[in-house]
Design a protein around this motif. Structure first.
Motif, PDB file in Angstrom:
ATOM      1  N   THR A 124      34.822  47.626  41.763  1.00  0.00           N
ATOM      2  CA  THR A 124      35.359  47.668  40.393  1.00  0.00           C
ATOM      3  C   THR A 124      34.809  48.898  39.675  1.00  0.00           C
ATOM      4  O   THR A 124      35.497  49.897  39.541  1.00  0.00           O
ATOM      5  CB  THR A 124      35.014  46.383  39.616  1.00  0.00           C
ATOM      6  OG1 THR A 124      35.542  45.250  40.313  1.00  0.00           O
ATOM      7  CG2 THR A 124      35.623  46.417  38.214  1.00  0.00           C
TER       8      THR A 124
ATOM      9  N   ASP B  75      37.553  42.428  40.586  1.00  0.00           N
ATOM     10  CA  ASP B  75      38.445  42.669  41.729  1.00  0.00           C
ATOM     11  C   ASP B  75      38.581  41.480  42.662  1.00  0.00           C
ATOM     12  O   ASP B  75      39.504  41.438  43.474  1.00  0.00           O
ATOM     13  CB  ASP B  75      37.941  43.865  42.543  1.00  0.00           C
ATOM     14  CG  ASP B  75      36.685  43.515  43.342  1.00  0.00           C
ATOM     15  OD1 ASP B  75      36.778  43.320  44.570  1.00  0.00           O
ATOM     16  OD2 ASP B  75      35.608  43.397  42.734  1.00  0.00           O
TER      17      ASP B  75
ATOM     18  N   ASP C   5      35.067  37.002  40.283  1.00  0.00           N
ATOM     19  CA  ASP C   5      35.291  37.553  38.944  1.00  0.00           C
ATOM     20  C   ASP C   5      36.300  36.736  38.136  1.00  0.00           C
ATOM     21  O   ASP C   5      36.529  37.025  36.960  1.00  0.00           O
ATOM     22  CB  ASP C   5      35.803  38.996  39.044  1.00  0.00           C
ATOM     23  CG  ASP C   5      34.840  39.903  39.782  1.00  0.00           C
ATOM     24  OD1 ASP C   5      33.640  39.813  39.514  1.00  0.00           O
ATOM     25  OD2 ASP C   5      35.304  40.681  40.640  1.00  0.00           O
TER      26      ASP C   5
ATOM     27  N   SER D 135      42.205  43.519  35.953  1.00  0.00           N
ATOM     28  CA  SER D 135      41.958  43.685  37.386  1.00  0.00           C
ATOM     29  C   SER D 135      42.212  45.136  37.757  1.00  0.00           C
ATOM     30  O   SER D 135      43.201  45.729  37.327  1.00  0.00           O
ATOM     31  CB  SER D 135      42.879  42.781  38.210  1.00  0.00           C
ATOM     32  OG  SER D 135      42.810  43.104  39.592  1.00  0.00           O
TER      33      SER D 135
ATOM     34  N   GLY E  56      42.359  44.810  43.278  1.00  0.00           N
ATOM     35  CA  GLY E  56      41.999  43.406  43.111  1.00  0.00           C
ATOM     36  C   GLY E  56      42.817  42.493  44.015  1.00  0.00           C
ATOM     37  O   GLY E  56      43.941  42.822  44.401  1.00  0.00           O
TER      38      GLY E  56
ATOM     39  N   LEU F 236      43.467  37.239  41.514  1.00  0.00           N
ATOM     40  CA  LEU F 236      42.846  37.774  40.300  1.00  0.00           C
ATOM     41  C   LEU F 236      43.879  38.523  39.461  1.00  0.00           C
ATOM     42  O   LEU F 236      43.895  38.408  38.236  1.00  0.00           O
ATOM     43  CB  LEU F 236      41.677  38.700  40.648  1.00  0.00           C
ATOM     44  CG  LEU F 236      40.775  39.008  39.453  1.00  0.00           C
ATOM     45  CD1 LEU F 236      39.896  37.807  39.133  1.00  0.00           C
ATOM     46  CD2 LEU F 236      39.891  40.223  39.723  1.00  0.00           C
ATOM     47  N   LYS F 237      44.744  39.268  40.126  1.00  0.00           N
ATOM     48  CA  LYS F 237      45.799  39.967  39.394  1.00  0.00           C
ATOM     49  C   LYS F 237      46.691  38.981  38.647  1.00  0.00           C
ATOM     50  O   LYS F 237      47.166  39.267  37.543  1.00  0.00           O
ATOM     51  CB  LYS F 237      46.635  40.803  40.360  1.00  0.00           C
ATOM     52  CG  LYS F 237      45.907  42.002  40.944  1.00  0.00           C
ATOM     53  CD  LYS F 237      46.807  42.771  41.902  1.00  0.00           C
ATOM     54  CE  LYS F 237      46.121  44.007  42.460  1.00  0.00           C
ATOM     55  NZ  LYS F 237      46.985  44.745  43.410  1.00  0.00           N
TER      56      LYS F 237
ATOM     57  N   SER G  11      45.282  38.116  35.276  1.00  0.00           N
ATOM     58  CA  SER G  11      44.880  39.261  34.454  1.00  0.00           C
ATOM     59  C   SER G  11      45.924  39.598  33.394  1.00  0.00           C
ATOM     60  O   SER G  11      47.121  39.456  33.621  1.00  0.00           O
ATOM     61  CB  SER G  11      44.648  40.491  35.339  1.00  0.00           C
ATOM     62  OG  SER G  11      43.579  40.272  36.235  1.00  0.00           O
TER      63      SER G  11
ATOM     64  N   VAL H 104      46.762  44.921  34.889  1.00  0.00           N
ATOM     65  CA  VAL H 104      46.369  45.385  36.217  1.00  0.00           C
ATOM     66  C   VAL H 104      46.403  46.908  36.204  1.00  0.00           C
ATOM     67  O   VAL H 104      47.444  47.515  35.909  1.00  0.00           O
ATOM     68  CB  VAL H 104      47.306  44.836  37.315  1.00  0.00           C
ATOM     69  CG1 VAL H 104      46.919  45.413  38.671  1.00  0.00           C
ATOM     70  CG2 VAL H 104      47.260  43.314  37.342  1.00  0.00           C
TER      71      VAL H 104
END
Length: 276
Positions: free
Chosen positions: A12, A213, A217, A229, A233, A237-238, A241, A244
């Motif tokens: 990250t 990422d 997280d 992200s 990532g 996670l994306k 988010s 991105v």
């Protein structure tokens, strides 16, 4: 306006070589001049995280071991948590049952049965010592903020699912790399640590941006008002988010800081008023 940036390190803020770019340091310094605090939130040990924090500036708070230890820039401990002995014993047996490489931590020292860099080349080794103890089943256990298992990435999802079922309500599991399963006390994570840090600094959720990422997280991002992200990532996670990044790793960090922190803070007053 963003007043607190909480960022993961590996994959990250750090570049492919595991270093913080000069451009990122300059951006963080500019943020500090404008009253914005940048905090490190990582799965790494404190000694390792501290090195990164010092690169960013002397006033950088540190969340390490995925939230098990939180320290202010002056070294004051805000919170410390450890995996229970019961869970430790169970994870040790699980590691032997499945032939997995296990890492524990004792006062920031890495503790392993036998060091195996072919299983996991731990970045913490650059900043701290390690101790080989033979067989974990034969030693007196100690306070370890987290445990870490290394396995074939293809086997990790099934192994983690088995552990989550077995230790529901007693431990929290997450990943920082595809081949790792990280084990923390139940209820201890980067998100809970961020809540404590926000309260300490007098900053609201809406005034906080978090960047990451991987799955360790996820709660960090969920507890921030602006979840970011980097482009590298993981898909899960994306999906949670708010933004991105177009760029990966350190370049993604720089992109988000410019877009969501510096540009709004340095825009002409008339432009700021239009966004309210």
């Amino acid at each position: 306006m963003i007043k607190l940036i909480a960022t993961d390190l590996d994959n990250t803020l750090l570049n492919r070589e595991g270093k913080i770019e000069d451009s990122s340091v300059a951006l963080v310094e500019r943020c500090a001049e404008l009253g914005v605090v940048t905090a490190v939130a990582t799965g790494r040990s404190f000694r390792s995280a501290k090195a990164a924090a010092h690169r960013l500036g002397q006033d950088t708070p540190v969340i390490c071991y995925n939230g098990c230890l939180i320290k202010e820039a002056n070294g004051e401990i805000l919170s410390a948590s450890y995996v229970s002995r019961e869970v430790q014993r169970g994870i040790i047996d699980f590691a032997h049952e499945h032939g997995l490489y296990l890492v524990m931590y004792d006062n920031d020292e890495i503790v392993v049965e036998t060091l195996r860099l072919d299983c996991h080349n731990d970045p913490d080794l650059k900043f701290t010592t390690y101790r080989e103890i033979g067989d974990f089943r034969d030693i007196e256990l100690f306070d370890s903020p987290k445990l870490m298992l290394a396995a074939d990435p293809e086997k990790v999802p099934a192994l983690q699912a088995e552990l989550e079922e077995r230790y529901a309500g007693r431990a929290y599991f997450a990943q920082s790399e595809a081949h790792l399963i990280e084990i923390m006390p139940d209820g201890v994570n980067k998100g809970a640590a961020l809540d404590l840090l926000m309260a300490r600094l007098g900053v609201t959720k809406e005034e906080t941006m978090a960047l990451g990422d991987n799955t360790n997280d996820a709660l960090l991002l969920e507890h921030a008002g602006l979840a970011v992200s980097v482009a590298n990532g993981v898909p899960s996670l994306k999906a949670i988010s708010d933004y991105v990044c177009e760029a990966e790793r350190s370049e993604g960090f720089d992109e988000a800081v410019r877009k969501f922190v510096l540009e709004p803070l340095t825009a002409p007053a008339s432009d700021r008023e239009e966004t309210l």
